[in-house]
Structure formats: C-alpha cells, structure tokens
Design a protein around this motif. Structure first.
Motif, PDB file in Angstrom:
ATOM      1  N   SER A   2       3.710   3.619  -4.305  1.00  0.00           N
ATOM      2  CA  SER A   2       4.560   3.247  -4.303  1.00  0.00           C
ATOM      3  C   SER A   2       4.826   2.555  -2.374  1.00  0.00           C
ATOM      4  O   SER A   2       4.250   3.645  -1.598  1.00  0.00           O
ATOM      5  CB  SER A   2       6.462   4.110  -3.813  1.00  0.00           C
ATOM      6  OG  SER A   2       6.744   4.830  -2.767  1.00  0.00           O
ATOM      7  N   PRO A   3       5.144   1.989  -1.690  1.00  0.00           N
ATOM      8  CA  PRO A   3       5.301   1.052  -0.447  1.00  0.00           C
ATOM      9  C   PRO A   3       5.213   1.690   0.632  1.00  0.00           C
ATOM     10  O   PRO A   3       5.379   2.187   1.803  1.00  0.00           O
ATOM     11  CB  PRO A   3       5.607  -1.086  -0.203  1.00  0.00           C
ATOM     12  CG  PRO A   3       6.384  -0.520  -1.913  1.00  0.00           C
ATOM     13  CD  PRO A   3       5.839   0.522  -3.038  1.00  0.00           C
ATOM     14  N   PHE A  44      -0.554   1.768   6.470  1.00  0.00           N
ATOM     15  CA  PHE A  44       0.245   0.388   6.329  1.00  0.00           C
ATOM     16  C   PHE A  44      -0.006  -1.300   5.500  1.00  0.00           C
ATOM     17  O   PHE A  44       0.335  -1.701   5.151  1.00  0.00           O
ATOM     18  CB  PHE A  44       1.072  -0.517   7.836  1.00  0.00           C
ATOM     19  CG  PHE A  44       2.141   0.207   8.139  1.00  0.00           C
ATOM     20  CD1 PHE A  44       3.780   0.450   7.711  1.00  0.00           C
ATOM     21  CD2 PHE A  44       2.015   1.842   8.965  1.00  0.00           C
ATOM     22  CE1 PHE A  44       4.735   0.867   8.157  1.00  0.00           C
ATOM     23  CE2 PHE A  44       3.237   2.828   9.644  1.00  0.00           C
ATOM     24  CZ  PHE A  44       4.259   2.291   9.345  1.00  0.00           C
ATOM     25  N   ASP A  45      -1.605  -1.074   5.964  1.00  0.00           N
ATOM     26  CA  ASP A  45      -2.576  -2.390   5.409  1.00  0.00           C
ATOM     27  C   ASP A  45      -2.231  -2.139   3.773  1.00  0.00           C
ATOM     28  O   ASP A  45      -1.755  -2.856   2.606  1.00  0.00           O
ATOM     29  CB  ASP A  45      -4.556  -1.914   6.087  1.00  0.00           C
ATOM     30  CG  ASP A  45      -3.931  -2.333   7.063  1.00  0.00           C
ATOM     31  OD1 ASP A  45      -2.984  -3.103   7.486  1.00  0.00           O
ATOM     32  OD2 ASP A  45      -5.377  -2.123   8.063  1.00  0.00           O
ATOM     33  N   ARG A  99       1.551  -3.006   2.705  1.00  0.00           N
ATOM     34  CA  ARG A  99       1.922  -4.180   2.812  1.00  0.00           C
ATOM     35  C   ARG A  99       0.689  -4.963   1.152  1.00  0.00           C
ATOM     36  O   ARG A  99       1.603  -5.483   0.208  1.00  0.00           O
ATOM     37  CB  ARG A  99       0.549  -5.417   3.747  1.00  0.00           C
ATOM     38  CG  ARG A  99       0.506  -6.703   3.460  1.00  0.00           C
ATOM     39  CD  ARG A  99       0.393  -7.173   4.624  1.00  0.00           C
ATOM     40  NE  ARG A  99       1.243  -6.598   6.026  1.00  0.00           N
ATOM     41  CZ  ARG A  99       0.332  -5.731   7.143  1.00  0.00           C
ATOM     42  NH1 ARG A  99      -1.016  -5.057   6.887  1.00  0.00           N
ATOM     43  NH2 ARG A  99       1.031  -5.725   8.236  1.00  0.00           N
ATOM     44  N   ILE A 100      -0.367  -4.432   0.794  1.00  0.00           N
ATOM     45  CA  ILE A 100      -0.970  -4.805  -0.314  1.00  0.00           C
ATOM     46  C   ILE A 100      -0.050  -4.583  -1.451  1.00  0.00           C
ATOM     47  O   ILE A 100       0.080  -5.223  -2.598  1.00  0.00           O
ATOM     48  CB  ILE A 100      -2.383  -4.310  -0.316  1.00  0.00           C
ATOM     49  CG1 ILE A 100      -3.418  -4.860   0.392  1.00  0.00           C
ATOM     50  CG2 ILE A 100      -3.059  -4.267  -2.194  1.00  0.00           C
ATOM     51  CD1 ILE A 100      -4.562  -4.532   0.318  1.00  0.00           C
ATOM     52  N   SER A 101       0.510  -3.094  -1.481  1.00  0.00           N
ATOM     53  CA  SER A 101       1.175  -2.971  -3.123  1.00  0.00           C
ATOM     54  C   SER A 101       2.344  -3.763  -3.412  1.00  0.00           C
ATOM     55  O   SER A 101       2.815  -4.057  -3.908  1.00  0.00           O
ATOM     56  CB  SER A 101       1.920  -1.209  -2.795  1.00  0.00           C
ATOM     57  OG  SER A 101       2.917  -0.759  -3.038  1.00  0.00           O
ATOM     58  N   LEU A 102       3.607  -3.983  -1.623  1.00  0.00           N
ATOM     59  CA  LEU A 102       4.074  -4.915  -1.623  1.00  0.00           C
ATOM     60  C   LEU A 102       4.308  -6.605  -2.262  1.00  0.00           C
ATOM     61  O   LEU A 102       4.690  -6.762  -2.894  1.00  0.00           O
ATOM     62  CB  LEU A 102       5.166  -4.871  -0.009  1.00  0.00           C
ATOM     63  CG  LEU A 102       5.871  -4.489   0.275  1.00  0.00           C
ATOM     64  CD1 LEU A 102       6.081  -4.729   1.515  1.00  0.00           C
ATOM     65  CD2 LEU A 102       7.097  -3.826  -0.515  1.00  0.00           C
TER      66      LEU A 102
END
Length: 553
Positions: A212-213, A222-223, A226-229
């Motif tokens: 889950s982002p 946060f990096d 971002r990859i998850s999103l």
C-alpha cells in the motif's frame, strides 16, 4: 507496462489484479460461512460429532441445540475479535504481510478441524481460530484495496470484496454437493481442507503485489510509495521521476497524512454528541445490526437444515440455487447503490425482504410443508426472492455506508465499532437460531420480517443520503441543522444549486485538472466545448445561491 484509461487517467492492470487477489480474503470468509450448513447434514460428520442412539446409523444422530449453535457460531466470535485487531496488525506489519500472516492463522484453524476424530469441541475451536484470521482479513483487505486502487475505479474494486464473499458461499455449496457421497470422513474433511487452497493463493500471491503506497508513506518511505503508485497506474519505472500526476498524488497523500496526525482522536471521541459523532456511531452500528437481522444468515448458516425440514429431498441443490441468486444479484447491487443512492434502495429493499419473509413464514405455519409439496415450493421461491432483494440492497449498502459516513479523524475507529456490531449479531443469530426455531419453527420468519420493516423505518428517519458527495461534504451535511434525513437527497454545499450541479462541477473540474481533452483525443472537440461553456470552478461556484463561492470538491 500494461494499462488502460478511465476518465483519461492511466490505470495499470496491476491495480485490478491486486484488488481481485486481495478479495480472496472475502472469498475465504464466504467459503467458511457456506460450508457449515451442508457439513452439518453429512452422515460421517453426524456419526462422529452428534449424539446417536445407534452409532452405526446416521439417521439416529442429532445435534443438541447448544452443540450445533457453538459449532456454527464460534466462527463469528473469532471474526469479531479478529476484526477489532485487524487494523492494528495491518498498521504494524504492513498490509501485505498482515494478510499473509492472517491466512496462516486461518490455515491453523483448518488443520485443527480436519484432524478431529470425535471431538466436536475441537471442530468448534478450529472454527474459532479460523474466524480470527477471517476477521482480521475483513479489516485488512478493504483497507489495502482502498489505499492502493486508483480512485477512478476504487468503488468498483473495493466492492469486489462483497462479491467474493457471495462467490465463496456458492463455491462451498457446489463442493459440498460433490463430496457428500464420499465414503468416511472424506465427505466433510475434503470440504474443510480445500480451504488450504484459497488461503495459500492469497497468503503467497499477495506478497508479489505492491505494498500500500499510503502505508509506505506513513512510514516515511516515499520513494517506495512512488514505485507502488506507478505499478498500479501502469507507469513505467523510468517515467516515475518526471510524472507530474504521480508527484501530485504523492503530495496529496503526504498532506493527508499530516492532517490526520494533527486531528488524531481517541475512542471516546466516537461517542461525543458534538458534530453528531455519537449519532453517526450509533446509526451505522444499528444498520450493521439490522443487516444481520434481515435474516440472510438464517438461510446461509442453516439453509440445508431448513429445506430438509420443508420436505425437500435434495436440500443441497436448493442451497446452490440460493447461493447462485446471492452471487449473481450482488453484481446488480453494485449498480443499484451507485445509480440510486443509499436511502431508497435500503428502504425499498427492507420492505421487499419483509414481504417475502412474511410469505415464507405464513406458508410454513399454515400447513406442514413436509406433507404439502406446493407449500415447500412456495417457501423456496420466497427465500430466493428474499435473497434477491438482500443482495441488491442491504448486503452491499451497509458496508458502503460504513466507509463514507464518518469524519476522517475517527473513521477507522467508528468503522471498527460498526464491523464489531455486525460480527456480534452474526454470532448471536448463529448461536440462538436453533433454540428459537425449536420453539417457534417457521414463525421465526415473522420476526425477521418485522426487523426488515424496522430497518427501513430507521433508514427513512435517521440516515442521510451520502451518494455523490465527497467525504468532507458528507461531514458538512450531517452538521447542517437545516438538513433532515428525508430532505438530505437535495442537500448541496454552499455555492451549488443542487446535488446534480455539484456532480457536474466535479466532472468539469476533474477534466480540467487531468487534461482530459488532450489525453482522450476524441478529435471532435465535444469535451473541450463542454468545459469551456461550464466556466471555471470559481465562476460555477458563484452561480449557486449568489452569495458564496464554491467549496473544494
């Protein structure tokens, strides 16, 4: 990276895959719920765990009311405890690892059940432990889906959880009819043991999905967020740094998390009268209670026993019919709740369900259904039509309201209280139904009919219409002293003429923000013309009542 477009926004197929895979948590619950009704009638199960006057003849075996109630109902006690703990576990371990661990708990419960030889207590305890896993999954799965799925398809993907519950019930019925003639304990152990498969699919498969982002962002990662999103949006890794939409979504997430830290509230805040907190807590807890008091689980838990008692030769087949109606109509329920709002589907559904339960009870009371085939047929038809209404309205509707009625600062806690109300009444009904049926038989249907009518009345006088509103606007509506539940469908924030005006404004604003005209490439300029004639958000906000500007949508 494979993707498709919704409202001009890229959606990765990974988003669909993770939502469907996570919904296996609902499937596991549905499967565990559906299997027990048929297992209670299997000959080997009766010989091992019931009280028999002739230990070699299953027809002489019968469960005591207490024993049957505990075997069925302890699953619900486990789910109640698991649901209350599930959010904390998901916060501590992360959504994916929490779900994987909870599948392990479920499997432990399955092992305890299938290794029992003659101890009904072991069966009941195994169901209790399986319930712990199922209840925790019921908290983690919708949370993971809502946090990971793109908002353009969030409602549909989150609704797959309820759909998979009905699918699990249907599959349990189908497998039971295939194993009932197996010799020895294979008839019931196969049904229970197959639960290994569903838990393994979810427990292992979810580890290959993105985390889950929102959970990653809450941990300052946060990096990774971002990859998850990017994965769920179908954006290649090489494009993540320069993608402004991805960056904006991540910043919105960061701001939301900071806001929630600032307004964090305790359990006591859920019961304070201020801002209608107590009102909303009690309202949704009551609706969850009445979802159980509709009587749906009367048929799902004890359906095979019910239809045997009305003279149906093959009650297993009848169960499959009920399960199929429940599953198919849940698709319709998703559409109904989206198209027609919340209040009137629940009101009409309550009246519809009450009518058919009245027919069911009246028919079973008027003449002995065992001796009258037409009465038995009428009772089955009535049950099917009841399930039709339930799956289209109260089944999905109450869970939707649980997610959109509460304010941000207390939403998680109030949603947990609402779910706990559901599981508590699930247990009470599962445990006490055998006692009640023995005392009043099919007149039990009159009780559920009255409860459905009461639920419809409560919805009319106390529930506000929350469809087409943002969560912030729902909070404003409940705190507007001039708005009443029966007039709430017409309520709109300051600066808008009507609810329809608000919806149109949101569409235009979203199109402008996302550059919908350029991305969809219609070529005929229709969207561009619609946007240009609608004006800017500020201009449209000033049209409403001429006194105030539009608030954020």
């Amino acid at each position: 990276m494979a993707r498709f477009y919704v409202q001009g926004v890229p959606i990765g197929y990974m988003a669909v895959m993770l939502a469907v895979l996570a919904s296996m948590g609902g499937f596991i619950f549905g499967y565990d719920t559906g299997q027990i009704s048929d297992i209670l009638l299997m000959q080997d199960f009766l010989l091992r765990f019931a009280t028999c006057s002739d230990p070699t003849n299953a027809s002489t075996c019968q469960f005591s009311i207490v024993r049957e109630g505990l075997i069925v109902a302890l699953l619900s006690i486990g789910t109640l405890i698991g649901a209350l703990l599930g959010a904390k576990i998901a916060d501590f371990l992360g959504r994916r690892r929490a779900m994987s661990s909870e599948c392990g708990i479920f499997i432990v419960g399955v092992i305890i059940q299938i290794t029992s030889s003659h101890s009904w207590v072991q069966i009941a305890l195994g169901r209790l432990i399986s319930g712990l896993g199922v209840g925790a999954l019921s908290a983690a799965v919708p949370m993971y889906q809502a946090e990971t799925a793109p908002y353009q398809i969030r409602g549909t993907l989150t609704a797959t959880y309820q759909l998979f519950i009905t699918f699990g019930i249907l599959v349990a019925y189908c497998i039971s009819i295939g194993t009932r003639h197996m010799s020895g304990s294979g008839s019931w152990r196969t049904v229970v043991g197959i639960g290994f498969i569903w838990a393994t699919i979810l427990g292992v498969g979810i580890l290959f999905m993105p985390e889950s982002p929102r959970w990653l962002a809450s941990r300052g990662r946060f990096d990774e967020a971002r990859i998850s999103l990017a994965k769920s949006r179908g954006i290649p890794a090489s494009e993540t740094d320069g993608n402004w939409k991805l960056h904006r979504e991540l910043e919105d997430m960061r701001e939301s998390l900071e806001y929630e830290k600032a307004v964090k509230a305790g359990w006591v805040d859920c019961f304070k009268p201020v801002n209608k907190q107590l009102y909303r807590t009690l309202l949704v807890m009551t609706l969850q209670m009445f979802q159980q008091l509709t009587g749906a689980n009367y048929f799902f838990y004890y359906g095979a026993t019910i239809f045997t008692s009305v003279g149906i030769e093959d009650s297993f087949v009848t169960q499959i019919i009920l399960g199929a109606v429940n599953f198919v109509c849940t698709f319709g329920g998703m559409y109904v709740m989206e198209k027609f709002g919340r209040r009137w589907p629940l009101i009409i559904g309550g009246m519809w369900q009450s009518a058919w339960l009245f027919v069911f009870a009246a028919a079973g009371t008027a003449k002995p259904p065992q001796d009258n085939k037409s009465i038995g047929t009428l009772m089955i038809v009535s049950a099917c039509l009841f399930i039709f209404g339930y799956a289209m309205t109260w089944a999905p509707g109450v869970w939707i309201l649980t997610g959109e009625t509460f304010p941000t600062r207390t939403r998680a806690k109030q949603a947990s209280l609402a779910a706990a109300s559901n599981w508590l009444w699930n247990f009470l009904l599962a445990f006490f139904t055998p006692f009640i049926v023995k005392a009043i038989q099919f007149r039990y249907g009159f009780v559920f009919a009255a409860c459905n009518l009461t639920g419809a009345v409560i919805v009319y006088f106390f529930l506000y219409e929350s469809s087409d509103l943002s969560l912030e606007h729902v909070d404003q509506m409940y705190n507007d002293p001039s708005c009443k539940p029966w007039t709430s469908v017409h309520w709109a924030p300051d600066g808008f003429e009507s609810r329809a005006d608000l919806v149109e404004h949101r569409k235009v604003e979203q199109a402008q923000k996302l550059g919908l005209v350029d991305e969809k490439k219609h070529g005929d300029g229709a969207d561009e013309e619609r946007i240009s004639h609608s004006g800017s958000p500020t201009e449209r906000g000033s049209v409403g009542n001429g006194t105030q500007g539009a608030k954020a949508v």
